[in-house]
Design a protein around this motif. Structure first.
Motif, PDB file in Angstrom:
ATOM      1  N   ILE A   1      33.780  29.142  42.846  1.00  0.00           N
ATOM      2  CA  ILE A   1      33.490  27.779  42.389  1.00  0.00           C
ATOM      3  C   ILE A   1      32.042  27.773  41.920  1.00  0.00           C
ATOM      4  O   ILE A   1      31.116  27.887  42.725  1.00  0.00           O
ATOM      5  CB  ILE A   1      33.701  26.753  43.516  1.00  0.00           C
ATOM      6  N   SER A   2      31.836  27.665  40.614  1.00  0.00           N
ATOM      7  CA  SER A   2      30.494  27.852  40.068  1.00  0.00           C
ATOM      8  C   SER A   2      30.392  27.179  38.714  1.00  0.00           C
ATOM      9  O   SER A   2      31.395  26.796  38.106  1.00  0.00           O
ATOM     10  CB  SER A   2      30.179  29.349  39.958  1.00  0.00           C
ATOM     11  N   ASP A   3      29.139  27.062  38.234  1.00  0.00           N
ATOM     12  CA  ASP A   3      28.920  26.563  36.876  1.00  0.00           C
ATOM     13  C   ASP A   3      29.049  27.673  35.842  1.00  0.00           C
ATOM     14  O   ASP A   3      28.889  27.441  34.653  1.00  0.00           O
ATOM     15  CB  ASP A   3      27.552  25.888  36.768  1.00  0.00           C
ATOM     16  N   GLY A   4      29.320  28.884  36.307  1.00  0.00           N
ATOM     17  CA  GLY A   4      29.568  29.990  35.378  1.00  0.00           C
ATOM     18  C   GLY A   4      28.390  30.910  35.155  1.00  0.00           C
ATOM     19  O   GLY A   4      28.551  31.976  34.555  1.00  0.00           O
ATOM     20  N   GLN A   5      27.190  30.547  35.640  1.00  0.00           N
ATOM     21  CA  GLN A   5      26.017  31.402  35.477  1.00  0.00           C
ATOM     22  C   GLN A   5      25.944  32.377  36.652  1.00  0.00           C
ATOM     23  O   GLN A   5      25.300  32.125  37.661  1.00  0.00           O
ATOM     24  CB  GLN A   5      24.754  30.543  35.402  1.00  0.00           C
ATOM     25  N   ILE A   6      26.632  33.527  36.509  1.00  0.00           N
ATOM     26  CA  ILE A   6      26.682  34.547  37.553  1.00  0.00           C
ATOM     27  C   ILE A   6      26.117  35.839  36.972  1.00  0.00           C
ATOM     28  O   ILE A   6      26.591  36.307  35.929  1.00  0.00           O
ATOM     29  CB  ILE A   6      28.124  34.764  38.051  1.00  0.00           C
ATOM     30  N   HIS A   7      25.123  36.415  37.629  1.00  0.00           N
ATOM     31  CA  HIS A   7      24.379  37.522  37.037  1.00  0.00           C
ATOM     32  C   HIS A   7      24.789  38.897  37.538  1.00  0.00           C
ATOM     33  O   HIS A   7      24.281  39.900  37.036  1.00  0.00           O
ATOM     34  CB  HIS A   7      22.882  37.326  37.291  1.00  0.00           C
ATOM     35  N   ASP A   8      25.666  38.983  38.526  1.00  0.00           N
ATOM     36  CA  ASP A   8      26.033  40.308  39.048  1.00  0.00           C
ATOM     37  C   ASP A   8      27.528  40.583  38.920  1.00  0.00           C
ATOM     38  O   ASP A   8      28.107  41.283  39.752  1.00  0.00           O
ATOM     39  CB  ASP A   8      25.596  40.458  40.501  1.00  0.00           C
ATOM     40  N   VAL A   9      28.148  40.041  37.880  1.00  0.00           N
ATOM     41  CA  VAL A   9      29.559  40.331  37.629  1.00  0.00           C
ATOM     42  C   VAL A   9      29.703  41.815  37.278  1.00  0.00           C
ATOM     43  O   VAL A   9      28.973  42.318  36.419  1.00  0.00           O
ATOM     44  CB  VAL A   9      30.107  39.466  36.477  1.00  0.00           C
ATOM     45  N   PRO A  10      30.594  42.560  37.942  1.00  0.00           N
ATOM     46  CA  PRO A  10      30.754  43.986  37.623  1.00  0.00           C
ATOM     47  C   PRO A  10      31.090  44.201  36.152  1.00  0.00           C
ATOM     48  O   PRO A  10      31.939  43.507  35.581  1.00  0.00           O
ATOM     49  CB  PRO A  10      31.924  44.415  38.529  1.00  0.00           C
ATOM     50  N   LEU A  11      30.399  45.151  35.541  1.00  0.00           N
ATOM     51  CA  LEU A  11      30.620  45.431  34.125  1.00  0.00           C
ATOM     52  C   LEU A  11      31.929  46.181  33.897  1.00  0.00           C
ATOM     53  O   LEU A  11      32.539  46.049  32.835  1.00  0.00           O
ATOM     54  CB  LEU A  11      29.445  46.249  33.569  1.00  0.00           C
ATOM     55  N   ASN A  12      32.354  46.956  34.875  1.00  0.00           N
ATOM     56  CA  ASN A  12      33.595  47.720  34.752  1.00  0.00           C
ATOM     57  C   ASN A  12      34.770  46.850  35.207  1.00  0.00           C
ATOM     58  O   ASN A  12      34.826  46.438  36.366  1.00  0.00           O
ATOM     59  CB  ASN A  12      33.525  48.982  35.607  1.00  0.00           C
ATOM     60  N   PRO A  13      35.726  46.541  34.304  1.00  0.00           N
ATOM     61  CA  PRO A  13      36.873  45.709  34.706  1.00  0.00           C
ATOM     62  C   PRO A  13      37.669  46.310  35.852  1.00  0.00           C
ATOM     63  O   PRO A  13      38.283  45.565  36.628  1.00  0.00           O
ATOM     64  CB  PRO A  13      37.711  45.637  33.420  1.00  0.00           C
ATOM     65  N   GLU A  14      37.675  47.637  35.979  1.00  0.00           N
ATOM     66  CA  GLU A  14      38.419  48.264  37.067  1.00  0.00           C
ATOM     67  C   GLU A  14      37.825  47.910  38.426  1.00  0.00           C
ATOM     68  O   GLU A  14      38.542  47.853  39.430  1.00  0.00           O
ATOM     69  CB  GLU A  14      38.427  49.790  36.882  1.00  0.00           C
ATOM     70  N   THR A  15      36.513  47.664  38.465  1.00  0.00           N
ATOM     71  CA  THR A  15      35.873  47.301  39.728  1.00  0.00           C
ATOM     72  C   THR A  15      36.363  45.956  40.230  1.00  0.00           C
ATOM     73  O   THR A  15      36.499  45.736  41.439  1.00  0.00           O
ATOM     74  CB  THR A  15      34.347  47.272  39.548  1.00  0.00           C
ATOM     75  N   LEU A  16      36.669  45.040  39.314  1.00  0.00           N
ATOM     76  CA  LEU A  16      37.150  43.715  39.720  1.00  0.00           C
ATOM     77  C   LEU A  16      38.485  43.798  40.449  1.00  0.00           C
ATOM     78  O   LEU A  16      38.801  42.929  41.264  1.00  0.00           O
ATOM     79  CB  LEU A  16      37.285  42.815  38.489  1.00  0.00           C
ATOM     80  N   LYS A  17      39.265  44.843  40.165  1.00  0.00           N
ATOM     81  CA  LYS A  17      40.563  44.975  40.824  1.00  0.00           C
ATOM     82  C   LYS A  17      40.422  45.236  42.321  1.00  0.00           C
ATOM     83  O   LYS A  17      41.382  45.033  43.065  1.00  0.00           O
ATOM     84  CB  LYS A  17      41.359  46.108  40.160  1.00  0.00           C
ATOM     85  N   ASN A  18      39.247  45.665  42.754  1.00  0.00           N
ATOM     86  CA  ASN A  18      39.038  45.914  44.178  1.00  0.00           C
ATOM     87  C   ASN A  18      39.096  44.640  45.003  1.00  0.00           C
ATOM     88  O   ASN A  18      39.313  44.687  46.214  1.00  0.00           O
ATOM     89  CB  ASN A  18      37.689  46.600  44.398  1.00  0.00           C
ATOM     90  N   TYR A  19      38.884  43.487  44.347  1.00  0.00           N
ATOM     91  CA  TYR A  19      38.895  42.217  45.071  1.00  0.00           C
ATOM     92  C   TYR A  19      40.262  41.538  45.037  1.00  0.00           C
ATOM     93  O   TYR A  19      40.457  40.527  45.705  1.00  0.00           O
ATOM     94  CB  TYR A  19      37.863  41.255  44.476  1.00  0.00           C
ATOM     95  N   GLY A  20      41.202  42.060  44.278  1.00  0.00           N
ATOM     96  CA  GLY A  20      42.426  41.324  44.015  1.00  0.00           C
ATOM     97  C   GLY A  20      42.186  40.393  42.830  1.00  0.00           C
ATOM     98  O   GLY A  20      41.173  40.493  42.139  1.00  0.00           O
ATOM     99  N   PRO A  21      43.083  39.451  42.573  1.00  0.00           N
ATOM    100  CA  PRO A  21      42.872  38.510  41.467  1.00  0.00           C
ATOM    101  C   PRO A  21      41.599  37.690  41.686  1.00  0.00           C
ATOM    102  O   PRO A  21      41.367  37.178  42.782  1.00  0.00           O
ATOM    103  CB  PRO A  21      44.124  37.623  41.505  1.00  0.00           C
ATOM    104  N   VAL A  22      40.775  37.569  40.657  1.00  0.00           N
ATOM    105  CA  VAL A  22      39.541  36.794  40.736  1.00  0.00           C
ATOM    106  C   VAL A  22      39.666  35.577  39.819  1.00  0.00           C
ATOM    107  O   VAL A  22      39.939  35.711  38.625  1.00  0.00           O
ATOM    108  CB  VAL A  22      38.317  37.644  40.328  1.00  0.00           C
ATOM    109  N   HIS A  23      39.488  34.384  40.391  1.00  0.00           N
ATOM    110  CA  HIS A  23      39.618  33.137  39.639  1.00  0.00           C
ATOM    111  C   HIS A  23      38.278  32.404  39.640  1.00  0.00           C
ATOM    112  O   HIS A  23      37.503  32.504  40.591  1.00  0.00           O
ATOM    113  CB  HIS A  23      40.685  32.228  40.259  1.00  0.00           C
ATOM    114  N   LEU A  24      38.017  31.664  38.565  1.00  0.00           N
ATOM    115  CA  LEU A  24      36.788  30.888  38.446  1.00  0.00           C
ATOM    116  C   LEU A  24      37.122  29.432  38.197  1.00  0.00           C
ATOM    117  O   LEU A  24      37.863  29.100  37.265  1.00  0.00           O
ATOM    118  CB  LEU A  24      35.920  31.426  37.304  1.00  0.00           C
ATOM    119  N   LEU A  25      36.583  28.550  39.063  1.00  0.00           N
ATOM    120  CA  LEU A  25      36.693  27.112  38.869  1.00  0.00           C
ATOM    121  C   LEU A  25      35.328  26.607  38.415  1.00  0.00           C
ATOM    122  O   LEU A  25      34.348  26.660  39.161  1.00  0.00           O
ATOM    123  CB  LEU A  25      37.117  26.413  40.163  1.00  0.00           C
TER     124      LEU A  25
END
Length: 268
Positions: free
Chosen positions: A151-175
């Motif tokens: 839950i954020s305004d969208g200004q996140i500075h440490d989003v993993p650059l590698n899309p495969e890394t995001l899979k380690n968390y499961g589905p990631v959703h942004l509100l």
């Protein structure tokens, strides 16, 4: 969901390698077939004995297990960076958090972890949310991670650059907590020297960044020095710019750089 599930299975711990057991089984089958073809008495008994002998070599055992299901873990990350204080972002974020906890908190197969990041007293100009997420899920195996809701305004500075890394968390959703079609303009200092030589010039690099649908190609910039009358010029937006500033005297040389505001932007 039952607290325990009973599972019964058969396990084999052979007394010799499977290859040798296969060879002995093949010879035993051959001898039994020969006895049957020749119609010798006791062929079936010999065959049953061979089967029991091979089975004994396989050393079977019955294993009964009581298995307890383990909950999956889902994380909800609430952005509490200073930019969340603009408008009704904080209010919307808390309402979204309450709604998610109400909907997901009663599930028997899910554990919720609420993360508020970054710390409010932390002196930083960047929003580090995935670092806090890694710490919160450090003790959770990847297969138990049900996903993350940010839950954020969208200004996140440490989003993993590698899309495969995001899979380690499961589905990631942004509100998103902001308004639709928000716009903002900011002056970003890319490079500013800490000292200079009297009579010489120093280089300052900056950029005017427009976010959202501003659709402006240029912006006015004001440069003031030591309370003198400002100098005005126009620069293209979203493009790196360089200024040459002359050091007039020893000690502090103060320069002020500003850009023209945009009607309806988040902050001026």
């Amino acid at each position: 969901m039952d607290a325990f599930n009973t599972a019964i299975s058969v396990h084999f711990t052979p007394h010799m390698p499977w290859e040798w057991i296969g060879v002995l089984g093949g010879f035993a089958l051959l001898f039994v077939l020969i006895s049957l073809i020749r119609k010798k008495r006791g062929s079936l008994l010999r065959g049953l004995t061979a089967v029991l002998f091979i089975l004994a070599l396989c050393n079977p055992s019955v294993l009964e297990e009581n298995r307890q299901p383990v909950k999956d873990v889902a994380a909800i990350i609430l952005d509490q960076s200073p930019s969340q204080s603009y408008g009704k972002r904080a209010e919307r974020s808390e309402a979204a958090l309450l709604s998610l906890v109400t909907r997901l908190g009663n599930r028997d197969d899910l554990e919720l972890r609420i993360i508020r990041a970054p710390e409010k007293d932390l002196l930083t100009n960047e929003t580090q949310l995935f670092e806090a997420l890694d710490l919160a899920l450090a003790d959770v195996p990847q297969k138990r991670r049900a996903g993350a809701i940010i839950i954020s305004d969208g200004q996140i500075h440490d989003v993993p650059l590698n899309p495969e890394t995001l899979k380690n968390y499961g589905p990631v959703h942004l509100l998103l907590s902001g308004e639709k079609d928000e716009i903002d303009r900011q002056l970003v200092m890319l490079e500013a020297p800490t000292y200079g030589i009297v009579g010489k010039t120093v280089s300052v690099k900056y950029r005017i960044e427009d976010t959202g649908a501003i659709k402006a190609k240029t912006a006015y910039v004001t440069l003031r020095s030591q309370n003198e009358k400002g100098e005005y010029f126009t620069v293209p937006v979203n493009t790196d710019q360089t200024l040459e500033l002359k050091i007039e005297h020893a000690g502090q040389n103060v320069f002020e750089l500003a850009t023209s505001p945009v009607d309806g932007e988040i902050t001026q």
